[in-house]
Every structure is written in structure tokens, then in C-alpha cells.
Scaffold this motif. Structure first.
Motif, PDB file in Angstrom:
ATOM      1  N   ASN A  81       0.814  -1.214   0.000  1.00  0.00           N
ATOM      2  CA  ASN A  81       0.000   0.000   0.000  1.00  0.00           C
ATOM      3  C   ASN A  81       0.852   1.271   0.000  1.00  0.00           C
ATOM      4  O   ASN A  81       0.384   2.335   0.374  1.00  0.00           O
ATOM      5  N   GLY A  82       2.119   1.107  -0.428  1.00  0.00           N
ATOM      6  CA  GLY A  82       3.013   2.252  -0.431  1.00  0.00           C
ATOM      7  C   GLY A  82       3.538   2.550   0.959  1.00  0.00           C
ATOM      8  O   GLY A  82       3.343   1.787   1.910  1.00  0.00           O
ATOM      9  N   LEU A  83       4.224   3.666   1.089  1.00  0.00           N
ATOM     10  CA  LEU A  83       4.804   4.086   2.358  1.00  0.00           C
ATOM     11  C   LEU A  83       4.523   5.566   2.578  1.00  0.00           C
ATOM     12  O   LEU A  83       4.285   6.303   1.623  1.00  0.00           O
ATOM     13  N   THR A  84       4.569   5.990   3.823  1.00  0.00           N
ATOM     14  CA  THR A  84       4.427   7.406   4.159  1.00  0.00           C
ATOM     15  C   THR A  84       5.659   7.865   4.917  1.00  0.00           C
ATOM     16  O   THR A  84       6.098   7.199   5.863  1.00  0.00           O
ATOM     17  N   LEU A  85       6.229   8.974   4.490  1.00  0.00           N
ATOM     18  CA  LEU A  85       7.363   9.588   5.174  1.00  0.00           C
ATOM     19  C   LEU A  85       6.845  10.704   6.068  1.00  0.00           C
ATOM     20  O   LEU A  85       6.052  11.538   5.626  1.00  0.00           O
ATOM     21  N   ILE A  86       7.295  10.720   7.311  1.00  0.00           N
ATOM     22  CA  ILE A  86       6.922  11.785   8.242  1.00  0.00           C
ATOM     23  C   ILE A  86       8.191  12.538   8.625  1.00  0.00           C
ATOM     24  O   ILE A  86       9.147  11.946   9.132  1.00  0.00           O
ATOM     25  N   ILE A  87       8.185  13.839   8.378  1.00  0.00           N
ATOM     26  CA  ILE A  87       9.335  14.672   8.698  1.00  0.00           C
ATOM     27  C   ILE A  87       8.873  15.838   9.561  1.00  0.00           C
ATOM     28  O   ILE A  87       7.856  16.480   9.263  1.00  0.00           O
ATOM     29  N   SER A  88       9.581  16.081  10.668  1.00  0.00           N
ATOM     30  CA  SER A  88       9.177  17.160  11.577  1.00  0.00           C
ATOM     31  C   SER A  88      10.414  17.827  12.161  1.00  0.00           C
ATOM     32  O   SER A  88      11.533  17.303  12.083  1.00  0.00           O
ATOM     33  N   GLY A  89      10.205  18.989  12.757  1.00  0.00           N
ATOM     34  CA  GLY A  89      11.317  19.716  13.345  1.00  0.00           C
ATOM     35  C   GLY A  89      10.870  21.021  13.976  1.00  0.00           C
ATOM     36  O   GLY A  89       9.669  21.261  14.168  1.00  0.00           O
ATOM     37  N   PHE A  90      11.847  21.879  14.274  1.00  0.00           N
ATOM     38  CA  PHE A  90      11.574  23.137  14.971  1.00  0.00           C
ATOM     39  C   PHE A  90      12.079  24.322  14.150  1.00  0.00           C
ATOM     40  O   PHE A  90      13.062  24.210  13.407  1.00  0.00           O
ATOM     41  N   LEU A  91      11.392  25.480  14.320  1.00  0.00           N
ATOM     42  CA  LEU A  91      11.638  26.653  13.474  1.00  0.00           C
ATOM     43  C   LEU A  91      11.708  27.938  14.288  1.00  0.00           C
ATOM     44  O   LEU A  91      11.208  28.014  15.412  1.00  0.00           O
ATOM     45  N   ASP A  92      12.299  28.952  13.653  1.00  0.00           N
ATOM     46  CA  ASP A  92      12.150  30.324  14.126  1.00  0.00           C
ATOM     47  C   ASP A  92      10.884  30.889  13.491  1.00  0.00           C
ATOM     48  O   ASP A  92      10.266  30.261  12.614  1.00  0.00           O
ATOM     49  N   ASP A  93      10.481  32.064  13.925  1.00  0.00           N
ATOM     50  CA  ASP A  93       9.366  32.733  13.256  1.00  0.00           C
ATOM     51  C   ASP A  93       9.796  33.147  11.850  1.00  0.00           C
ATOM     52  O   ASP A  93      10.963  33.472  11.605  1.00  0.00           O
TER      53      ASP A  93
END
Length: 419
Positions: free
Chosen positions: A192-204
Motif C-alpha cells: 500500500n506504499g509508504l508514508t514519510l513523516i518529517i518534523s522539526g523546529f523553526l524560528d518565526d
């Protein structure tokens, strides 16, 4: 001292072996496998100043002690996941008590069939120690795992957390409903395919998140985000379809840019060919190695077949033996050829391969014995024996050295079972 049929005097001793699949026995290593389970974690940004840690324990059946009761095999255990801060003070603990029922012995030796438990823990951007303990209620042995988590580097923004790859499995596994995180780099279930999850932190301020996908056939650049940020963190997903995963190797790079600052992270994953064991290199040889589990009808159907025709028959025979036909991994096929690979390495004779020996046949069908009893001859006219005990199966197999050169044959013929 013990007398075997037709023998004179023997000095015999009991040897307990730890036969590990595809690995040489380690000196003085306990027969207990309770330490052979896995603790893994998946982390993603939850808010501007917090991270959601999804911690998993995965307990292969092989790491538990099973006891036969009537026609089934039972194992029971306690397992826990704990989190401590950088000073060592425990701030979280969760425990599960569970049991496993297996219908046959080969499943009790599986390192692919497993029990899984998970928990979600929300933490600050700091350093932690993730700890797990597994207790086998039958052997009363314990195993433990520990992972050091250092999120403090994410205090410098922008930053990217380790990408997560998820597949689709029914149930709640700590992510969106039906999403299951993939451990390690080797992926088998891509139906059924794959899902990539990417997350992180930012400045304004505005930021750009870019993904570069290299599958050895194509290079693709994808803009996952090009927008304003006001939350201090981000989470984005990208869905890879099955047709995007035709290559064996997949190299992925993520680039996060905000103002003059840029961060990048790299992830490599390997994809097995669906439905085929990684130990099958030659279909004709692998088909011959199925001889212990083929029915008479199957032998007739395959007689005289070669090439693509034999490959099609070979795959169809294994497909009907697949315990999980809705996935890309045939666990029984994988276990079978792991054992074939093992006996070819350790029971190989100069005139025939290990899988063709009687030792090899019994090991392939029943796995590693619980005990081995060897007899040492003290007479030139006496024979040497080995007895393999499968205590939980109530079975034993007697092997006799035919010529004194290690050519062991079963003392009594054995008619193999169909899987």
C-alpha cells in the motif's frame, strides 16, 4: 553409563547447545534468548517546546520460552518501558503482562512473528534515557534494553528530527489510525506504499522544506513546504506509492531552509523483492530444498519444469503456505530458508550439501534441538550416536555415524510432515 542397541561400552555426556539461526554458537552463552527483543523509538515535534516519543518493544517468539500444552504452545511474559531524565530519575513507566499461543513448533522459533507494545510519551527538548525490561514468566529470566535520547540539539533552530517511515497495518500504533512505523532500514511490506513523516523546529518567519529522492533509476526533487511559520515547529507527510518503490535501494535527503540557515538530514532504506525470501538466490536450487515439505501432487506438478515456469510454480507453492497472505513478507518461507542457510554452513559434507543430510532435514523441519546427547566410543567395533531431544514436542531423533567420518544417518527413517 548407558547401553545403545548393538553397542558395547560407551562413555556419554549431555551437551546443551544454543543453536542460533545463521550464527555460530557463542561460547558459554545461555540457551535463554530473552535478551533478543527490540526497543525502538520514533520522535516527532509536538509543540514549540515539546516532542512526542513513541516507544515500541517488539518481542520475537524466538526470544520467549514456550511450553507445550495439549496441541498448542504457550508463553507468558511481563514487559515494561520506562523513561528517566538526564539525572537518572524515572519520570515515566508503563508495564504489560501478556501471553502468546502458537499452533506449531516452527512458529515458536520465529524471529519474524512477534508481540508488539507501544506507548506515547510527551517530553521537553532535553536529554533522557529510555529503558525496557522483559521478564519471561516460565524461565524467570530477564532481558533489558536502553536507548539514550538527546533532543537538546533541537534548541538551536531550525532543526530536523529523524524522518519516520510508516506503512499501513490495521490498528492504533501511536500514529494516525492504521499507520505502523517501520524499524530498521530494510522494508518488506510495500503493498500500500509508504508514508514519510518529517518534523522539526523553526524560528518565526517563512521556511522551505525540500526532499530529494534518489531510487537509482530517477532523481526527484519535491517541495514539501514553502510557507510562513508562526507555531515554532512543523510536521509534514509525503506518500510514496508502490510503483515509486520498484528499486531495491532508496536514498532520501531532506533540506530545511529558513533565512540564511539551512539544515539537512539523510535517510537510506532498502526494499526487499515482495514475496521472495532474501535467502533465495536460485529458484531451481531452492525448489529442490523444499523436498521435505512437498506433497506428492506438488512433486508431479513441478516435474520437468524449468525457468520461468518453475519459478511460477515455486512462488505459488509458497504463496499457499503464507501465514499472512495480505502482506509482502512470507514469514514461513523466510524461516525455512534461514534454516537451509544454517545447515548448509554447519552440516555440509564434502559429497553433499548440509540440507541433504539427515541432520539438515531434521533441523529444517523442527529447528534447533533443546538438547543433544553424544556417545563417545571406547571400542573400535562400536558405533557413535547422537540423540537430538525436542522436549516440548515430545520427540527425539537418533543419529548413527555410519563410517566414523561424521556421516550421521537417522537410526530409523523419518517421513517428513507437510507444512
Amino acid at each position: 553409563m548407558r547401553n545403545f542397541p548393538g553397542s558395547t561400552l560407551f562413555l556419554h555426556f549431555l551437551v546443551v547447545f544454543n543453536f542460533v539461526l545463521c550464527q555460530k554458537p557463542l561460547k558459554n552463552k545461555s540457551i535463554d534468548n530473552v535478551g533478543g527483543y527490540n526497543l525502538v523509538e520514533f520522535s516527532r515535534a509536538y509543540s514549540q517546546d515539546s516532542i512526542l516519543v513513541t516507544a515500541f518493544v517488539e518481542i520475537p517468539f524466538q526470544s520467549l520460552q514456550f511450553i507445550k500444552k495439549d496441541k498448542f504452545f504457550f508463553a507468558s511474559y511481563d514487559v515494561s518501558i520506562s523513561l528517566a531524565n538526564k539525572k537518572g530519575k524515572r519520570i515515566f513507566r508503563k508495564m504489560w503482562s501478556d501471553s502468546v499461543i502458537a499452533s506449531d513448533y516452527i512458529n515458536t522459533q520465529s524471529k519474524f512473528r512477534s508481540k508488539k507494545h507501544f506507548t506515547n510519551i510527551k517530553v521537553g527538548i532535553d536529554e533522557y534515557i529510555l529503558f525496557s525490561e522483559l521478564y519471561d514468566k516460565d524461565t524467570r529470566k530477564k532481558g533489558s534494553k536502553k536507548i539514550k535520547l538527546d533532543f537538546s540539539k533541537n534548541n538551536k533552530t531550525p532543526s530536523i528530527l529523524e524522518p519516520i517511515v510508516v506503512t499501513n497495518i490495521d490498528g492504533n500504533w501511536g500514529f494516525n489510525n492504521g499507520e505502523f512505523p517501520i524499524t530498521g532500514k530494510k522494508i518488506t511490506d510495500i503493498d500500500n506504499g509508504l508514508t514519510l513523516i518529517i518534523s522539526g523546529f523553526l524560528d518565526d518567519g517563512p521556511y522551505e522544506l525540500k526532499m530529494v529522492l534518489d531510487d537509482s533509476k530517477n532523481n526527484g526533487v519535491y517541495i514539501l513546504a514553502d510557507e510562513e511559520n508562526s507555531k515554532g515547529f512543523f510536521t509534514h507527510r509525503y506518500n510514496l506509492k508502490k510503483e515509486d518503490l520498484s528499486s531495491i535501494a532508496l536514498d532520501i535527503k531532506f533540506f530545511l531552509k529558513q533565512g540564511s540557515k539551512e539544515k539537512s538530514i539523510f535517510k537510506n532504506i532498502s526494499i526487499y523483492k515482495p514475496g521472495l525470501s532474501g535467502f533465495v538466490n536460485n529458484v531451481e536450487n531452492s525448489f529442490q530444498q523444499m523436498k521435505y515439505i512437498l506433497s506428492s501432487e506438488e512433486r508431479k506438478k513441478a516435474k520437468g519444469k524449468k525457468g520461468k515456469e518453475l519459478e511460477s510454480i515455486f512462488l505459488s507453492f509458497w504463496k499457499k503456505r503464507d501465514p499472512t497472505p495480505n502482506t509482502s513478507l512470507n514469514e514461513l518461507m523466510e524461516e525455512y530458508y534461514i534454516r537451509v542457510n544454517y545447515v548448509n554452513e554447519y552440516f555440509n559434507m564434502s559429497w553433499r550439501e548440509g540440507w541433504e543430510t539427515d541432520f539438515g532435514m531434521i533441523y529444517i523441519l523442527f529447528g534447533p534441538p533443546d538438547q543433544i546427547e553424544r556417545s563417545n566410543s571406547v571400542s573400535a567395533n562400536s558405533s557413535i550416536y547422537q540423540i537430538w531431544y525436542y522436549n516440548r514436542l515430545n520427540k527425539k531423533f537418533i543419529f548413527k555415524d555410519q563410517n566414523g567420518f561424521g556421516d550421521y544417518k537417522l537410526d530409523r527413517p523419518f517421513i517428513g510432515q507437510n507444512f
